[in-house]
Design an enzyme around this catalytic site. Structure first.
Site, PDB file in Angstrom:
ATOM      1  N   ASP A 129      -0.523  12.674  -3.205  1.00  0.00           N
ATOM      2  CA  ASP A 129      -0.213  12.132  -2.310  1.00  0.00           C
ATOM      3  C   ASP A 129      -1.878  13.222  -1.222  1.00  0.00           C
ATOM      4  O   ASP A 129      -1.332  14.281  -0.997  1.00  0.00           O
ATOM      5  CB  ASP A 129       0.736  12.228  -2.086  1.00  0.00           C
ATOM      6  CG  ASP A 129       1.294  10.830  -1.022  1.00  0.00           C
ATOM      7  OD1 ASP A 129       0.617  10.056  -1.025  1.00  0.00           O
ATOM      8  OD2 ASP A 129       2.563  10.818  -0.043  1.00  0.00           O
ATOM      9  N   SER A 130      -2.179  11.449  -0.244  1.00  0.00           N
ATOM     10  CA  SER A 130      -3.072  12.321   0.591  1.00  0.00           C
ATOM     11  C   SER A 130      -2.979  11.378   1.981  1.00  0.00           C
ATOM     12  O   SER A 130      -2.726   9.721   2.111  1.00  0.00           O
ATOM     13  CB  SER A 130      -4.469  12.372  -0.092  1.00  0.00           C
ATOM     14  OG  SER A 130      -4.608  11.368  -0.622  1.00  0.00           O
TER      15      SER A 130
HETATM   16  P1  IMP Z   1      -1.771   7.816  -1.524  1.00  0.00           P
HETATM   17  O1  IMP Z   1      -1.767   8.545  -1.552  1.00  0.00           O
HETATM   18  O2  IMP Z   1      -1.976   6.891  -2.951  1.00  0.00           O
HETATM   19  O3  IMP Z   1      -0.468   7.123  -0.574  1.00  0.00           O
HETATM   20  O4  IMP Z   1      -2.817   7.088  -0.123  1.00  0.00           O
HETATM   21  C1  IMP Z   1      -3.282   7.625   0.671  1.00  0.00           C
HETATM   22  C2  IMP Z   1      -4.289   6.803   1.663  1.00  0.00           C
HETATM   23  O5  IMP Z   1      -4.979   8.212   2.261  1.00  0.00           O
HETATM   24  C3  IMP Z   1      -5.598   6.117   0.750  1.00  0.00           C
HETATM   25  O6  IMP Z   1      -5.359   4.477   0.221  1.00  0.00           O
HETATM   26  C4  IMP Z   1      -6.935   6.071   1.357  1.00  0.00           C
HETATM   27  O7  IMP Z   1      -7.304   4.753   2.611  1.00  0.00           O
HETATM   28  C5  IMP Z   1      -6.511   7.214   2.282  1.00  0.00           C
HETATM   29  N1  IMP Z   1      -6.654   8.520   1.615  1.00  0.00           N
HETATM   30  C6  IMP Z   1      -6.718   9.883   0.778  1.00  0.00           C
HETATM   31  N2  IMP Z   1      -7.515   9.679   0.238  1.00  0.00           N
HETATM   32  C7  IMP Z   1      -8.973   9.996   0.745  1.00  0.00           C
HETATM   33  C8  IMP Z   1      -9.976   9.709   0.383  1.00  0.00           C
HETATM   34  O8  IMP Z   1     -10.111  11.432  -0.209  1.00  0.00           O
HETATM   35  N3  IMP Z   1     -11.252   8.993   0.966  1.00  0.00           N
HETATM   36  C9  IMP Z   1     -10.910   8.260   1.660  1.00  0.00           C
HETATM   37  N4  IMP Z   1      -9.534   7.873   1.922  1.00  0.00           N
HETATM   38  C10 IMP Z   1      -8.384   8.564   1.492  1.00  0.00           C
END
Ligand code: IMP
Length: 177
Positions: free
Chosen positions: A60-61
């Site tokens: 998760d990021s």
């Molecule tokens: P989740 O971790 O699936 O909740 O989504 C994290 C969101 O953060 C992603 O859909 C991207 O929009 C953004 N994100 C996370 N990591 C990156 C990365 O390495 N590059 C660009 N966007 C990121």
């Protein structure tokens, strides 16, 4: 592991480079809306372990922008889908403080073991226009500290060396030995 294709491409590359294999599970785990990447990851690990009973890896990021008090942060996926890179640029049109960081929390859980969390951070700034075609998500507006290109202008291996995700993976690989 993750249903985000861009993330999966980066992750499977890093895992393959270490001689392992990853399988992308077809089901998204239900994401609780909380102000912590760690809680989302822990909840995802337990849910996936219950349903798949195999070693589970969850990522998760998010992008945390200083002048927006950390927004979009844990809501990055939703913010990206609703207004994307251009929306962030518009919110920051007159802003001179462009500081931002990406954070990634990786969770790993082996069958019958406790969950382990590994965090990676990449400091940088928000560009004034979108640049580059590579990567995914907010890559076209994120310039890592010490560089002039955005993540979307870098080859994947370079991004993985500098990125929040790459740094979290270094810690995971160190743990796995
Ligand atoms: P989740 O971790 O699936 O909740 O989504 C994290 C969101 O953060 C992603 O859909 C991207 O929009 C953004 N994100 C996370 N990591 C990156 C990365 O390495 N590059 C660009 N966007 C990121």
């Amino acid at each position: 592991m993750t249903t985000n294709r861009g993330k999966y491409n980066e992750i499977s590359r890093m895992i393959q480079q270490r001689g392992h294999e990853a399988e992308q599970l077809p089901t998204p785990y239900p994401e609780v809306q909380v102000e912590s990447l760690e809680i989302v990851v822990l909840q995802g690990l337990y849910w996936l372990m219950q349903h798949y009973e195999r070693p589970i890896l969850v990522d998760d990021s998010g992008l945390f922008v200083d002048s927006l008090n950390g927004f979009p942060g844990v809501y990055s996926a939703h913010a990206y889908k609703s207004f994307g890179c251009d929306g962030i640029l518009r919110l920051m049109e007159t802003e001179t403080n462009r500081k931002a960081r990406f954070e990634c929390v990786l969770g790993f859980m082996d069958i019958g073991k406790d969950p382990m969390l590994f965090k990676g951070v990449s400091e940088g700034s928000i560009s004034t226009e979108t640049r580059g075609e590579k990567g995914f998500g907010f890559d076209p507006i994120f310039v890592p500290e010490g560089f002039s290109e955005t993540f979307a202008e870098m080859p994947m291996d370079r991004k993985n060396e500098l990125s929040h995700r790459g740094r979290a993976f270094e810690k995971l690989f160190e743990f796995l030995g």
